[in-house]
Design a protein around this motif. Structure first.
Motif, PDB file in Angstrom:
ATOM      1  N   LEU A   1      -2.824 -14.206  -4.106  1.00  0.00           N
ATOM      2  CA  LEU A   1      -3.025 -13.412  -5.447  1.00  0.00           C
ATOM      3  C   LEU A   1      -4.504 -12.859  -5.577  1.00  0.00           C
ATOM      4  N   ASP A   2      -4.392 -11.584  -5.763  1.00  0.00           N
ATOM      5  CA  ASP A   2      -5.666 -11.009  -5.930  1.00  0.00           C
ATOM      6  C   ASP A   2      -5.607 -10.554  -7.378  1.00  0.00           C
ATOM      7  N   ILE A   3      -6.587 -11.250  -8.091  1.00  0.00           N
ATOM      8  CA  ILE A   3      -6.962 -11.051  -9.578  1.00  0.00           C
ATOM      9  C   ILE A   3      -7.909  -9.722  -9.586  1.00  0.00           C
ATOM     10  N   GLY A   4      -7.774  -8.610 -10.301  1.00  0.00           N
ATOM     11  CA  GLY A   4      -8.165  -7.663 -10.393  1.00  0.00           C
ATOM     12  C   GLY A   4      -8.389  -6.604  -9.186  1.00  0.00           C
ATOM     13  N   SER A   5      -7.144  -6.290  -8.836  1.00  0.00           N
ATOM     14  CA  SER A   5      -7.322  -5.586  -7.329  1.00  0.00           C
ATOM     15  C   SER A   5      -7.498  -4.333  -7.126  1.00  0.00           C
ATOM     16  N   GLY A   6      -7.958  -3.710  -8.540  1.00  0.00           N
ATOM     17  CA  GLY A   6      -8.609  -2.140  -8.404  1.00  0.00           C
ATOM     18  C   GLY A   6      -7.728  -1.286  -7.296  1.00  0.00           C
ATOM     19  N   TRP A   7      -7.923  -0.433  -6.658  1.00  0.00           N
ATOM     20  CA  TRP A   7      -7.313   0.464  -6.058  1.00  0.00           C
ATOM     21  C   TRP A   7      -6.569  -0.125  -4.711  1.00  0.00           C
ATOM     22  N   GLY A   8      -6.576  -1.300  -4.690  1.00  0.00           N
ATOM     23  CA  GLY A   8      -5.613  -2.102  -3.477  1.00  0.00           C
ATOM     24  C   GLY A   8      -6.155  -1.992  -2.249  1.00  0.00           C
ATOM     25  N   GLY A   9      -7.437  -1.794  -2.078  1.00  0.00           N
ATOM     26  CA  GLY A   9      -7.995  -1.519  -0.651  1.00  0.00           C
ATOM     27  C   GLY A   9      -7.977  -3.072  -0.151  1.00  0.00           C
ATOM     28  N   LEU A  10      -8.622  -4.161  -0.662  1.00  0.00           N
ATOM     29  CA  LEU A  10      -8.541  -5.399  -0.161  1.00  0.00           C
ATOM     30  C   LEU A  10      -7.291  -5.942   0.188  1.00  0.00           C
ATOM     31  N   GLY A  11      -6.251  -5.999  -0.875  1.00  0.00           N
ATOM     32  CA  GLY A  11      -5.169  -6.207  -0.682  1.00  0.00           C
ATOM     33  C   GLY A  11      -4.354  -5.526   0.553  1.00  0.00           C
ATOM     34  N   ARG A  12      -4.445  -4.398   0.724  1.00  0.00           N
ATOM     35  CA  ARG A  12      -3.746  -3.837   1.929  1.00  0.00           C
ATOM     36  C   ARG A  12      -4.362  -4.117   3.168  1.00  0.00           C
ATOM     37  N   SER A  13      -5.545  -4.421   3.092  1.00  0.00           N
ATOM     38  CA  SER A  13      -6.426  -5.026   4.459  1.00  0.00           C
ATOM     39  C   SER A  13      -6.101  -6.270   4.550  1.00  0.00           C
ATOM     40  N   LEU A  14      -5.793  -7.323   3.750  1.00  0.00           N
ATOM     41  CA  LEU A  14      -5.470  -8.427   3.982  1.00  0.00           C
ATOM     42  C   LEU A  14      -4.178  -8.649   4.609  1.00  0.00           C
ATOM     43  N   ALA A  15      -3.142  -7.765   4.150  1.00  0.00           N
ATOM     44  CA  ALA A  15      -1.702  -7.848   4.504  1.00  0.00           C
ATOM     45  C   ALA A  15      -1.721  -6.996   6.007  1.00  0.00           C
ATOM     46  N   ARG A  16      -2.304  -5.927   6.283  1.00  0.00           N
ATOM     47  CA  ARG A  16      -2.438  -5.416   7.543  1.00  0.00           C
ATOM     48  C   ARG A  16      -2.797  -6.295   8.742  1.00  0.00           C
ATOM     49  N   ASP A  17      -4.245  -6.775   8.073  1.00  0.00           N
ATOM     50  CA  ASP A  17      -4.801  -7.254   9.332  1.00  0.00           C
ATOM     51  C   ASP A  17      -4.755  -8.895   9.327  1.00  0.00           C
ATOM     52  N   TRP A  18      -4.244  -9.398   8.361  1.00  0.00           N
ATOM     53  CA  TRP A  18      -3.902 -11.053   8.574  1.00  0.00           C
ATOM     54  C   TRP A  18      -2.481 -11.444   8.552  1.00  0.00           C
ATOM     55  N   ASN A  19      -1.361 -10.314   8.121  1.00  0.00           N
ATOM     56  CA  ASN A  19      -0.198 -10.480   8.109  1.00  0.00           C
ATOM     57  C   ASN A  19       0.326 -11.667   6.983  1.00  0.00           C
ATOM     58  N   VAL A  20      -0.434 -11.238   5.891  1.00  0.00           N
ATOM     59  CA  VAL A  20       0.020 -12.008   4.690  1.00  0.00           C
ATOM     60  C   VAL A  20       0.477 -11.212   3.811  1.00  0.00           C
ATOM     61  N   SER A  21       1.018 -11.937   2.569  1.00  0.00           N
ATOM     62  CA  SER A  21       1.753 -11.123   1.546  1.00  0.00           C
ATOM     63  C   SER A  21       0.810 -11.207   0.312  1.00  0.00           C
ATOM     64  N   VAL A  22       0.878 -10.172  -0.387  1.00  0.00           N
ATOM     65  CA  VAL A  22      -0.537 -10.049  -1.508  1.00  0.00           C
ATOM     66  C   VAL A  22       0.266  -9.499  -2.654  1.00  0.00           C
ATOM     67  N   THR A  23      -0.040 -10.209  -4.036  1.00  0.00           N
ATOM     68  CA  THR A  23       0.110  -9.787  -5.240  1.00  0.00           C
ATOM     69  C   THR A  23      -1.072  -9.502  -6.012  1.00  0.00           C
ATOM     70  N   GLY A  24      -1.134  -8.090  -6.233  1.00  0.00           N
ATOM     71  CA  GLY A  24      -2.631  -7.613  -6.955  1.00  0.00           C
ATOM     72  C   GLY A  24      -2.087  -7.410  -8.344  1.00  0.00           C
ATOM     73  N   LEU A  25      -3.112  -7.892  -9.245  1.00  0.00           N
ATOM     74  CA  LEU A  25      -3.019  -7.608 -10.591  1.00  0.00           C
ATOM     75  C   LEU A  25      -4.229  -6.709 -11.045  1.00  0.00           C
ATOM     76  N   THR A  26      -3.930  -5.920 -11.842  1.00  0.00           N
ATOM     77  CA  THR A  26      -4.951  -4.853 -12.656  1.00  0.00           C
ATOM     78  C   THR A  26      -4.610  -4.651 -14.193  1.00  0.00           C
ATOM     79  N   LEU A  27      -5.668  -4.051 -14.836  1.00  0.00           N
ATOM     80  CA  LEU A  27      -5.322  -3.670 -16.032  1.00  0.00           C
ATOM     81  C   LEU A  27      -5.470  -2.174 -16.320  1.00  0.00           C
ATOM     82  N   SER A  28      -5.811  -1.423 -15.081  1.00  0.00           N
ATOM     83  CA  SER A  28      -5.811  -0.201 -15.150  1.00  0.00           C
ATOM     84  C   SER A  28      -4.597   0.601 -14.523  1.00  0.00           C
ATOM     85  N   GLU A  29      -4.177   1.589 -15.424  1.00  0.00           N
ATOM     86  CA  GLU A  29      -2.890   2.032 -14.988  1.00  0.00           C
ATOM     87  C   GLU A  29      -3.066   3.321 -13.971  1.00  0.00           C
ATOM     88  N   ASP A  30      -4.467   3.910 -14.124  1.00  0.00           N
ATOM     89  CA  ASP A  30      -4.743   4.922 -12.694  1.00  0.00           C
ATOM     90  C   ASP A  30      -5.002   4.011 -11.625  1.00  0.00           C
TER      91      ASP A  30
END
Length: 436
Positions: free
Chosen positions: A207-236
């Motif tokens: 779980l990524d709380i405050g996932s921003g533009w998603g860069g950390l979540g994508r890196s964790l999924a790509r490089d470490w083969n995990v599943s990521v759920t990201g939460l943000t309050l920004s529509e953009d």
């Protein structure tokens, strides 16, 4: 009307104008005195020349660097003398604080580098007491207000952030091994450092709380083969994160939601939060860490990466609060750790990153300056000056004052981490070799 009458009226007008100029000069001198006394006590290393609205020049300190600043209006002089924490940035935005030799970074670096105990003047103590007394109201961040505060800063323009961040849009402190590192290399190292502290294994749910533009979540999924759920309050940010995730072919591993952390209900092996805790507010720390505890599996690990203060608890900087991060607050460890203890979580590691954010902000500032014309085309010159002040002030704060970054590792059990911290660098080194 005869000629004598005209002469008399013209003379009266000139006398009135001279009287007004004299009165204004008197008011200028009145407000200049406390400001000049403050600077005379403070500036010892480097030379600051200050030009006042009446054209008089005052010199403080000696040696390099040399910076010359001009305050062009008495109103700005008065406001700076009374409340510099707010008025200095506003004067620069309005172009009534002008930097004639050097730039705003040079000015703030010189002033903040010299302040020391001079920040404890009676007037500044009074303002800081007022800010602390009003802190509970200012930092009340229920879910709806949190979303408005996030939108104020992060829903400005996609193009803006591309003009000064790295290509992965990491908008948090990078991890430098040396001042010569590129921003891209330091941000990649930051993500690997966080992943190593999370002790990731393939197939885990993160779980990524405050996932921003998603860069950390994508890196964790790509490089470490995990599943990521990201939460943000920004529509953009949400739209960008989903688009980039689709482009990267990671939609089966990474999902992003427009959701407040208080509304998440899942259970996860790992919880990570980078650059979001600054927006929680002290009154909500208990809810935040209880949410982390509730979302974390019994043998789970969490990592909270946040700007912090190495000093005592204080109050938000009024200029930053008004113009940049409404609802934001930089906590001290003494405010965080007691709340963690009450949540049932165990602090298993705390790392303090000291000058890493100063180096990160330096890179952002240089890139912003290189693209200033493009930013002005998106917004206007006043916006550019606001962001120049923001980046320069934050860099000087991390370099000279008590701003740092905390990385706090948490768990429910003491035995889920190795006995020593060697695993952090060991995992990072292995990942470096694999990437090469």
């Amino acid at each position: 009307m005869n000629d004598n009458t005209k002469l008399i009226e013209r003379a009266a007008t000139q006398i009135d104008a001279a009287s007004e100029l004299s009165a204004r000069a008197g008011r200028g001198r009145f407000w200049a005195r406390p400001l000049c006394r403050f600077l005379a006590r403070s500036i010892k290393t480097g030379t600051l020349t200050l030009i006042l609205p009446d054209g008089t020049r005052h010199r403080f300190g000696e040696g390099e660097p040399h910076v010359t600043a001009a305050i062009t209006q008495i109103r700005s002089l008065r406001r700076i003398a009374i409340n510099p924490d707010l008025a200095l940035g506003e004067a620069y935005m309005d172009d009534t604080l002008r930097i004639d030799q050097g730039d705003i970074h040079d000015f703030l670096d010189l002033v903040l580098g010299n302040l020391g105990d001079a920040t404890q003047s009676p007037l500044r103590k009074a303002w800081r007491l007022l800010h602390r007394l009003t802190r509970p109201l200012v930092l009340f961040n229920p879910a709806k207000r949190s979303q408005r505060n996030v939108a104020h800063h992060y829903d400005l323009s996609d193009e803006l952030y591309d003009l000064f961040l790295d290509s992965d849009r990491q908008y948090s402190c990078a991890y430098f091994s040396s001042p010569a590192d590129t921003l891209e290399a330091a941000q990649e190292r930051k993500k690997r450092h966080i992943a190593a502290k999370l002790l990731l294994t393939p197939g885990q749910q993160v779980l990524d709380i405050g996932s921003g533009w998603g860069g950390l979540g994508r890196s964790l999924a790509r490089d470490w083969n995990v599943s990521v759920t990201g939460l943000t309050l920004s529509e953009d940010q949400l739209a960008y994160a989903r688009t980039q995730t689709h482009t990267a072919g990671l939609c089966d591993k990474v999902r992003f939601h427009l959701r407040d952390y208080r509304h998440e209900t899942g259970r996860y092996d790992r919880v990570v939060s980078v650059g979001m805790f600054e927006h929680v507010g002290p009154g909500h720390y208990g809810t935040f860490f209880q949410t982390v505890a509730d979302r974390l599996s019994p043998d789970g690990i969490a990592l909270i990466h946040t700007i912090g203060s190495s000093g005592r608890p204080g109050a938000p900087n009024p200029w930053i609060k008004k113009y940049i991060f409404p609802g934001g607050y930089v906590p001290s460890l003494s405010e965080i750790l007691p709340v963690i203890e009450r949540s049932g979580l165990t602090v298993t590691d705390v790392e303090v990153l000291r000058l890493h954010y100063a180096a990160t902000l330096r890179e952002w500032r240089h890139r912003f300056a290189a693209n200033r014309a493009r930013v002005a085309a998106l917004f206007d010159d006043r916006f550019c000056r606001m962001w120049e002040f923001y980046l320069a002030a934050c860099e000087a704060g991390f370099r000279h004052k008590n701003l740092v970054v905390f990385q706090i590792q948490l768990a429910k059990r003491k035995d889920v981490m190795p006995l020593t911290r060697d695993y952090i660098s060991a995992i990072g080194s292995v990942r470096d070799r694999q990437r090469r």
